[in-house]
Motif scaffolding. Structure first.
Motif, PDB file in Angstrom:
ATOM      1  N   SER A 160       0.832  -1.211   0.000  1.00  0.00           N
ATOM      2  CA  SER A 160       0.000   0.000   0.000  1.00  0.00           C
ATOM      3  C   SER A 160       0.862   1.256   0.000  1.00  0.00           C
ATOM      4  CB  SER A 160      -0.918   0.011   1.237  1.00  0.00           C
ATOM      5  OG  SER A 160      -1.866  -1.022   1.182  1.00  0.00           O
ATOM      6  N   SER A 163       2.613   1.671  -3.364  1.00  0.00           N
ATOM      7  CA  SER A 163       1.666   2.090  -4.394  1.00  0.00           C
ATOM      8  C   SER A 163       1.385   3.586  -4.296  1.00  0.00           C
ATOM      9  CB  SER A 163       0.362   1.298  -4.257  1.00  0.00           C
ATOM     10  OG  SER A 163      -0.568   1.677  -5.256  1.00  0.00           O
ATOM     11  N   LEU A 164       1.195   4.084  -3.084  1.00  0.00           N
ATOM     12  CA  LEU A 164       0.939   5.506  -2.877  1.00  0.00           C
ATOM     13  C   LEU A 164       2.150   6.343  -3.295  1.00  0.00           C
ATOM     14  CD1 LEU A 164      -0.872   5.248   0.555  1.00  0.00           C
ATOM     15  CD2 LEU A 164      -1.876   6.176  -1.549  1.00  0.00           C
ATOM     16  N   LYS A 167       2.399   6.413  -7.142  1.00  0.00           N
ATOM     17  CA  LYS A 167       1.387   7.300  -7.716  1.00  0.00           C
ATOM     18  C   LYS A 167       1.731   8.766  -7.492  1.00  0.00           C
ATOM     19  CE  LYS A 167      -2.581   4.185  -7.048  1.00  0.00           C
ATOM     20  NZ  LYS A 167      -3.841   3.995  -6.264  1.00  0.00           N
ATOM     21  N   SER A 168       2.109   9.103  -6.263  1.00  0.00           N
ATOM     22  CA  SER A 168       2.246  10.502  -5.868  1.00  0.00           C
ATOM     23  C   SER A 168       3.551  11.134  -6.324  1.00  0.00           C
ATOM     24  CB  SER A 168       2.129  10.626  -4.341  1.00  0.00           C
ATOM     25  OG  SER A 168       0.904  10.101  -3.886  1.00  0.00           O
ATOM     26  N   LYS A 306      -1.589  11.939   1.951  1.00  0.00           N
ATOM     27  CA  LYS A 306      -2.276  10.874   1.220  1.00  0.00           C
ATOM     28  C   LYS A 306      -2.162   9.536   1.953  1.00  0.00           C
ATOM     29  CE  LYS A 306      -1.589  13.188  -3.201  1.00  0.00           C
ATOM     30  NZ  LYS A 306      -0.846  13.221  -4.493  1.00  0.00           N
ATOM     31  N   ILE A 307      -1.000   9.286   2.570  1.00  0.00           N
ATOM     32  CA  ILE A 307      -0.826   8.046   3.347  1.00  0.00           C
ATOM     33  C   ILE A 307      -1.739   8.077   4.568  1.00  0.00           C
ATOM     34  CG2 ILE A 307       0.785   6.676   4.736  1.00  0.00           C
ATOM     35  CD1 ILE A 307       2.992   7.508   2.784  1.00  0.00           C
ATOM     36  N   ALA A 310      -5.231   7.280   3.499  1.00  0.00           N
ATOM     37  CA  ALA A 310      -5.376   5.876   3.103  1.00  0.00           C
ATOM     38  C   ALA A 310      -5.426   4.941   4.311  1.00  0.00           C
ATOM     39  CB  ALA A 310      -4.240   5.467   2.186  1.00  0.00           C
TER      40      ALA A 310
END
Length: 312
Positions: A160, A163-164, A167-168, A306-307, A310
């Motif tokens: 996870s 992935s973040l 993306k970021s 963002k983390i 999530a």
């Protein structure tokens, strides 16, 4: 935006770190200030020697140094006036937006967890490394050393977090997540990877593509490679060794040049409440410059926010 930099950490401190900050000014937006944290009496002469407009550099005095020989857990409370301790105090008070160091990695990890804390829900914060892809671009591998022993749910969280990050910061829209294993089939591996596979299979949190093998690390099969820190550190050091051998025997090529740590500068600690970047202990001025540029990208991308969202 204020980017904090430990001036006293690393094999070539303080000069390489100060020069790296000067180089970074040419690559960072005008609204970015670099905060130099270390011994004033060492920083100012280096700035004076190099001249120029340093209005976007500020200095915070930190007379003590946490060396590579200091015990990570004891060093921060025993040396509250060290550059690393002062850097984390500034970060915790939100007086800087990020803190980067090429110093004692263990102390940086301890400071991250105890000074700014892990994000609620994150079991184990982790660190990444870049894997250059033959056809261009990069993937990442995590963890690469901060968690030698892991459980399946920890590997799931690494997926996870990776992935973040992809993306970021790396601008990969739907990153492919691969679990590093000794075979591609679902039933392969030890008890850890077999159990992690079952957790990750069919996850809605990330795009899991299954197991990948060591031969797939540099061909782009996965954008994010997940493994425990023991395995990841061996992969990282092997890649560094390949680069060193290639240089030693005179192999030239743009691909091998991309293994040079200078190009990447450092890695963020994923899963803590602020932006912490760890650099290589042998970083020169170019590597420090790139570490600060990475710090900017991490802050600008709002990765930490963002983390947090999530993992609510």
């Amino acid at each position: 935006m204020k980017l904090g930099l430990d001036i006293s950490g690393g094999d070539f401190a303080p000069k390489a770190n100060v020069l790296g900050a000067i180089l970074a000014l040419n690559h960072l937006p005008d609204n970015v200030e670099v905060v130099l944290i270390g011994r004033e009496e060492e920083i100012h002469p280096i700035l004076k020697e190099n001249g120029g407009d340093f209005s976007r550099l500020s200095v915070v005095n930190a007379p003590d140094i946490i060396t590579m020989k200091d015990h990570p857990t004891r060093a921060i409370p025993q040396k509250p006036n060290s550059s690393i301790s002062v850097g984390f105090e500034l970060l915790a008070k939100k007086e800087i937006d990020s803190f980067a160091s090429t110093g004692n990695t263990g102390a940086m990890l301890v400071g991250s967890i105890y000074k700014v804390n892990a994000i609620p829900g994150v079991i184990r914060p982790c660190i990444t490394s870049v894997l250059p892809i033959v056809e261009g671009g990069n993937s990442i591998i995590l963890d690469v050393g901060s968690n030698a022993d892991c459980k399946p749910d920890v590997l799931y969280q690494f997926a996870s977090l990776g992935s973040l990050y992809a993306k970021s910061v790396m601008d990969i829209k739907d990153p492919k997540i691969g679990l590093l294993n000794i075979g591609e089939e679902e039933g392969k591996g030890n008890l850890l990877t077999q159990s992690a596979y079952k957790l990750m299979k069919g996850s809605d949190d990330f795009n899991f593509i299954g197991n990948i093998e060591g031969r797939d690390l540099f061909n782009g099969k996965a954008d994010v490679v997940v493994c425990d820190g023991f395995t990841g550190n061996i992969v990282l050091k092997q890649a560094e060794g390949i680069y060193s051998i290639a240089k030693e025997i005179g192999i030239e090529g743009t691909y091998f040049d991309r293994f040079n740590y200078e190009n990447y500068g450092g890695t963020p600690i994923l899963g803590v409440n602020s932006n912490v970047i760890i650099g290589h202990g042998i970083s020169n001025d170019v590597a420090v410059k790139n570490m600060l540029c990475l710090s900017y990208d991490v802050v600008e991308s709002e990765l930490t926010r963002k983390i947090k969202e999530a993992f609510k």
